[in-house]
Design an enzyme around this catalytic site. Structure first.
Site, PDB file in Angstrom:
ATOM      1  N   PRO A 158      47.825  16.843  45.822  1.00  0.00           N
ATOM      2  CA  PRO A 158      46.715  17.537  45.173  1.00  0.00           C
ATOM      3  C   PRO A 158      45.361  16.935  45.549  1.00  0.00           C
ATOM      4  O   PRO A 158      45.236  15.720  45.683  1.00  0.00           O
ATOM      5  CB  PRO A 158      46.997  17.327  43.677  1.00  0.00           C
ATOM      6  CG  PRO A 158      47.852  16.102  43.608  1.00  0.00           C
ATOM      7  CD  PRO A 158      48.580  15.970  44.910  1.00  0.00           C
ATOM      8  N   TYR A 179      33.115  31.105  51.555  1.00  0.00           N
ATOM      9  CA  TYR A 179      34.109  31.994  50.956  1.00  0.00           C
ATOM     10  C   TYR A 179      33.644  32.699  49.692  1.00  0.00           C
ATOM     11  O   TYR A 179      34.448  32.997  48.813  1.00  0.00           O
ATOM     12  CB  TYR A 179      35.449  31.316  50.634  1.00  0.00           C
ATOM     13  CG  TYR A 179      35.693  29.877  50.974  1.00  0.00           C
ATOM     14  CD1 TYR A 179      36.333  29.563  52.176  1.00  0.00           C
ATOM     15  CD2 TYR A 179      35.384  28.850  50.100  1.00  0.00           C
ATOM     16  CE1 TYR A 179      36.630  28.242  52.479  1.00  0.00           C
ATOM     17  CE2 TYR A 179      35.687  27.529  50.400  1.00  0.00           C
ATOM     18  CZ  TYR A 179      36.305  27.237  51.604  1.00  0.00           C
ATOM     19  OH  TYR A 179      36.622  25.940  51.910  1.00  0.00           O
ATOM     20  N   CYS A 223      17.045  27.867  55.223  1.00  0.00           N
ATOM     21  CA  CYS A 223      16.539  29.073  55.886  1.00  0.00           C
ATOM     22  C   CYS A 223      17.687  29.955  56.347  1.00  0.00           C
ATOM     23  O   CYS A 223      17.955  30.096  57.546  1.00  0.00           O
ATOM     24  CB  CYS A 223      15.654  28.675  57.053  1.00  0.00           C
ATOM     25  SG  CYS A 223      14.099  28.036  56.469  1.00  0.00           S
TER      26      CYS A 223
END
Ligand SMILES: Cc1ncc(COP(=O)(O)O)c(C=O)c1O
Length: 439
Positions: free
Chosen positions: A290, A333, A360
């Site tokens: 994990p 994402y 930017c």
């Protein structure tokens, strides 16, 4: 938001983490600032360890370094009984320097360089998780040269379509990771490793993706991996270690309903026990990796609100002093986050805004359409669940310094990553003499 003992609104109406008032943290360290809650990291690690110790003692939990790698974190997770997985020479170096013993490190990656492999073998990492034929040959050459036998796991692709973002799914059939069980390439690769000198095949690895909420994909992975162990046993190949990766979901917004971290492990153990019994397989050592679930919710990021811009009847932007250079996950994402004004945390959220970064790029957004109290320039924004894949994905884009990381516990706060100066940013630039000295 999921508040807890170490993440709450204090009597001043400010957000507090690890007993430290966020307004005071921002005053002391400036913004943007990553803040990590030590107690929360330890609590999650202990939850995993306790469950495994009681239900599947022949096991090892590896902290997935990619979620957040810095010297101090290895000391914390190791003191809680965890090892680590690393995916690059840089992570390996950090883990070792952070006090993680080499024999508790597993080295992953789909394209490790010769130098990285040599570093790992020299340092005696417990295992290299091989993911290409090129790597098998290179690793064998290196181990022979160093007069060692390197233990290897093979990363396999069990072909599971976990419901998460395409970029964090890792076992779709067309994934760049692993060798497919279905088309026979996993078996062929394992036979190749077994036949390669100075390598010792010790087990299988799979990782089905990240930020997964459902239990089904994990059960399916156990089914498919134990089927594959049976098939290998029939070929007289034994599997000492079964590494099932990580991927357990965490809460970013109120729409996320993950299980508690240890519940994922419970589900995996239930299924594994059943499959091992049913398929009459000798129990392998179980490895879990994990990352996000250990450090994700432990982290918040503090920002100062700067420019506020309203596009009539369309959108209101509040811009902060961070952006995709310190959290590229929206740009990568379209990740969602929850946030509060940390200096006015008890106030009602009354208007919908989009939180923009200062880079930017039009895509440099941190949160799209979030309800907040009416923000003013100078307010302090706290974004939740930024402990994983934020600092570790940060860059100097637009030559912005990577923010420092502060660890909090019982009201104490300390840097675990110091601030970067402009001088640091240019420190590795070089001007070739033929260009002459810049004025
Ligand atoms: C091989 C491997 N193990 C473990 C992890 C950790 O996953 P997570 O942070 O979702 O627990 C990842 C993340 O992508 C991974 O690629």
């Amino acid at each position: 938001m999921k508040y807890r003992d170490t993440l709450k609104i204090n009597e001043q109406g400010h957000l507090a983490i690890g007993g430290a008032d966020c307004v005071a943290l921002a005053e002391k360290y400036g913004t943007p600032l990553y803040v990590m809650d030590e107690e929360h990291i330890r609590t999650v690690c202990r939850g995993y360890k306790k469950l495994l110790d009681t239900r599947y003692a022949n096991s090892r939990i590896l902290y997935a370094s990619k979620a957040f790698a810095a010297l101090a974190v290895y000391g914390i997770v190791h003191s809680e009984g965890l090892g680590a997985d690393v995916v690059s020479g840089g992570e390996l170096y950090t883990a070792l320097k952070g006090g993680m013993p080499a024999e508790e490190i597993y080295f992953h990656g789909n394209n490790k360089s010769r130098d990285e492999l040599e570093f790992a073998v020299k340092e005696n990492v417990h295992a290299v998780v091989v993911d290409s034929y090129y790597e098998i040959e290179t690793l064998s050459e290196i181990a022979s040269k160093l007069g060692k036998t390197q233990k290897a796991l093979v990363r396999v692709n069990p072909g599971i379509d976990a419901h998460t973002h395409r970029f964090i799914q890792t076992t779709r059939t067309d994934s760049k990771f692993g060798f497919s069980i279905a088309d026979g390439s996993a078996l062929a690769t394992i036979k190749k490793v077994c036949a390669t000198k100075n390598l010792r095949f010790i087990g299988l690895h799979c990782h089905i993706g990240s930020q997964i909420f459902e239990q089904k994909p994990f059960e399916l992975a156990v089914e498919k991996m134990t089927d594959f162990i049976s098939a290998l046993n029939k070929e007289n190949i034994s599997v000492e270690e079964l590494d099932l990766g990580g991927g357990y979901g965490v809460t970013y917004t109120d729409d996320d309903k993950p299980l508690e971290p240890h519940q994922y492990v419970s589900i995996i153990i239930d299924k594994l026990d059943e499959c091992l019994k049913h398929k009459k397989i000798a129990p392998p050592k179980l490895i879990l990796e994990p990352g996000r679930s250990i450090v994700g919710e432990a982290g918040i990021t503090l920002y100062t609100v700067g420019a506020i811009k309203e596009i009539k009847d369309m959108k209101k932007y509040i811009a902060v002093d961070g952006g995709m250079f310190e959290n590229p996950r929206f740009a990568l994402y379209q990740s969602k986050y929850a946030a509060v004004l940390a200096n006015r945390a008890a106030e009602k959220a009354t208007e919908k805004v989009t939180v923009a970064g200062k880079c930017c790029e039009s895509g440099d957004i941190l949160i799209e359409d979030i309800m907040l109290p009416k923000a003013k320039s100078g307010d302090l924004l706290a974004v939740f669940t930024t402990g994983a894949y934020n600092y570790s994905m940060a860059s100097n884009y637009n030559r912005n310094p990577v923010p420092p990381v502060v660890l909090v516990n019982n009201g104490e706060s300390d840097y675990i990553v110091k601030p970067q100066s402009y001088e640091d940013i240019i420190s590795r630039d070089a001007i070739p003499p033929r260009l002459g000295a810049n004025k």
